[in-house]
Each structure stands twice: as structure tokens, then as C-alpha cells.
Design an enzyme around this catalytic site. Structure first.
Site, PDB file in Angstrom:
ATOM      1  N   LYS A  13       1.161  -0.915  -0.118  1.00 33.13           N
ATOM      2  CA  LYS A  13      -0.526  -0.131  -0.667  1.00 33.13           C
ATOM      3  C   LYS A  13       0.998   1.643   0.129  1.00 33.13           C
ATOM      4  O   LYS A  13       2.006   0.885   0.444  1.00 33.13           O
ATOM      5  CB  LYS A  13      -0.803  -0.035   1.340  1.00 33.13           C
ATOM      6  CG  LYS A  13      -0.019  -0.317   2.511  1.00 33.13           C
ATOM      7  CD  LYS A  13       0.095   1.612   3.174  1.00 33.13           C
ATOM      8  CE  LYS A  13       1.146   1.071   4.762  1.00 33.13           C
ATOM      9  NZ  LYS A  13       1.310   2.201   5.688  1.00 33.13           N
TER      10      LYS A  13
ATOM     11  N   ASP B  99      -2.606  -1.666  10.953  1.00 37.85           N
ATOM     12  CA  ASP B  99      -2.634  -1.424   8.573  1.00 37.85           C
ATOM     13  C   ASP B  99      -3.493  -2.637   8.304  1.00 37.85           C
ATOM     14  O   ASP B  99      -3.287  -2.374   7.280  1.00 37.85           O
ATOM     15  CB  ASP B  99      -1.664  -1.341   8.568  1.00 37.85           C
ATOM     16  CG  ASP B  99      -0.895  -0.324   8.461  1.00 37.85           C
ATOM     17  OD1 ASP B  99      -1.456   0.745   8.791  1.00 37.85           O
ATOM     18  OD2 ASP B  99       0.342  -0.309   8.302  1.00 37.85           O
TER      19      ASP B  99
END
Length: 295
Positions: free
Chosen positions: A14, A139
Site C-alpha cells: 500500500k 494496517d
């Protein structure tokens, strides 16, 4: 009934296209606002079903002990939460740089949770898997839910975003500063005014709260950002730092523009010893793990 066999799944990286701190919870955790963009740079996670309940790591991140490995911890957490009697052999083949702020360990954990949910035949929903993942790291939920997203809280309050097609030139500065050190930096802004999704979409909200503290501690990160701004001048939509790591990115409308910038970058860094690694990655609004599992 469990699907006895082997699963091979991607674990995508990401980028944080925007990141700021807007406050702090009573327990000391910082409250964030960020935009997670999933990209097609990915580790590979291989899961082999076992009948004996043992969780074994056959291959993992270099320098990371078994007890600290998020992939192993994810398997153990899912086994404990579900009461499952099956086990698994885990192999993680790393491609995402460690300590770069690209979420590789968290993504590995999410792919393990999603893969074992299928391999062990558990049938758990994404919200349940994300809650298990949150205990491993802030996350992990975005990778479990498998959508690029606007995030708040400690990163677990997610609103999917369709960010459109983009190509990213990702540059690894090779710098890794402990996240805890950056969160303790006296110059870190911890009370930014709340932003909005609309503000991000129109370009008013940009930047990463950790850029200045990290650059102050490592000129190499500053040099990487400066190089990306130079090679992306006139064509890059955005240049920034991802997460709290040493990886930087330039965002382009087309892959050809990112490739041209990478070629220029290679010439600029030709004298560096060693030259930083760089990749061209494309946006994935839907995780390739979800596509692989039909979610």
C-alpha cells in the site's frame, strides 16, 4: 469442510497518499487520517493445509524471528479465535521492502487470515477477520477488507475509495527509522485540523506528517524525494512519502510516464553506490487477494 491442499496468494503493498495525526486516544494511540492506495507490488504467501494443528514457518522475512513474524502470529490468532484444529505450513516470499512504509508485514498477515479462512473452511466474515487483524497491527484491516480506502481512528475505520487508474514510481531510499522514534519526535504535528475526503479528492489535502521528522533524521530520504520531484516535474500528480518508512513515490496518470521518469531517475542515481531500488506499480482499488479468492 476444509479445502485440503495449498493456496498461493499475493500480499499487495500500500501507499499512504495522505497521512496526518489529528489527536490522541486516552490509551496513548494516535488518531490518524490517511488514504490507503493498494498497489500491485506484492509478496507471495503460500499456505499448505496440515491436519495436526501445527503452525510451521518454512520461509519468511529475513531477520524476523518466528515469534515476531506477523504471518505466523496471524495464523495463531485465527486458530485461537476460531477453535480450529487444523494447522498450516507457511511460506512468505518477500518482494515488498521491509521498513519501507508499504505495509508488507501487515499485508502478509491479512493474506494469511483470508487464505486460512478458506483453507480451513471457517466461513468467517471480513469484519471478524479484520478485528483479529487489528490486534496484530493497525494496517492489517485495510488489507483484509481489500479496498483502497480513506481511514480514520488508528487506521481501522475504513471508507472504500475508488481512486482511479494511476501508475506509481516507488523508490526505496534504504532508510528505516523505528516508527516509535518518529511518533515521539518533538516536531511531529499531532493536532492537525480534521481533513475531509472531498478535500483529498480535490487536491487540497496532501502530505505526510512524518515527512519532516524523517527527512531531519535521514538526508537520504530528502534526497529521494527531491529526485522524484525532479524527474516527475510537469507530469507527476503527486510526490510523497509512504507511511513511516523510507519508501517514496511519484504518482502518474499513465505507466509510460512513470517508466520515463524511472529511466531518468536511473541516470540521476548512476553514481550512487548502491543506487536505490525502484519499481513501477499500478493502482489496485480491489485487492488481488480478494480477486484470487473470489471475494
Amino acid at each position: 469442510m476444509a479445502e485440503r491442499g495449498t493456496l498461493r496468494l499475493p500480499a499487495p503493498a500500500k501507499l499512504n497518499l495522505f497521512l496526518q495525526i489529528v489527536g490522541r486516544r486516552a490509551d496513548g494511540y494516535h488518531l490518524l487520517q490517511t488514504v490507503f492506495q493498494l498497489i500491485d507490488l506484492a509478496d507471495e504467501v503460500e499456505l499448505k493445509w496440515r491436519a495436526d494443528g501445527r503452525i510451521e514457518r518454512l520461509c519468511g522475512a529475513e531477520g524476523v524471528g518466528v515469534e515476531q513474524d506477523l504471518a505466523v502470529r496471524a495464523a495463531r490468532a485465527l486458530q485461537a479465535a476460531s477453535g480450529c484444529s487444523f494447522g498450516v505450513d507457511i511460506q512468505v516470499h518477500k518482494r515488498i521492502p521491509m521498513g519501507g512504509g508499504l505495509g508488507g508485514g501487515s499485508s502478509d498477515a491479512a493474506s494469511v487470515l483470508l487464505g486460512l479462512n478458506a483453507l480451513w473452511g471457517l466461513g468467517l466474515g471480513l469484519d471478524v477477520l479484520a478485528a483479529i487483524g487489528l490486534r496484530l497491527g493497525a494496517d492489517v484491516p485495510v488489507f483484509v477488507h481489500g479496498r483502497s480506502a480513506w481511514a480514520e481512528g488508528v487506521g481501522e475505520c475504513l471508507q472504500p475509495l475508488s481512486l482511479g487508474d494511476s501508475a506509481y514510481l516507488v523508490l526505496d531510499s534504504g532508510v528505516s527509522v523505528p516508527t516509535s522514534e518518529l511518533f515521539q519526535a518533538p516536531e511531529l504535528t499531532r493536532d492537525a485540523p480534521p481533513a475531509t475526503i472531498a478535500g483529498f479528492v480535490c487536491g487540497a489535502e496532501r502530505g505526510n506528517a512524518f515527512e519532516s521528522p524523517l527527512v531531519a533524521r535521514s538526508p537520504r530520504v530528502g534526497a529521494a524525494l527531491a529526485a522524484l520531484r525532479q524527474v516527475g516535474a510537469g507530469s507527476a500528480w503527486q510526490v510523497g512519502l509512504s507511511g513511516t518508512g523510507g519508501c517514496c513515490f511519484a504518482r502518474f496518470a499513465r505507466r509510460s510516464e512513470a517508466e520515463a521518469a524511472q529511466a531518468i531517475l536511473a541516470r540521476c542515481w548512476a553514481a550512487a553506490a548502491p543506487a536505490p531500488d525502484s519499481w513501477i506499480a499500478e493502482a489496485c482499488d480491489v485487492s488481488p487477494v480478494h480477486r484470487a479468492l473470489g471475494l
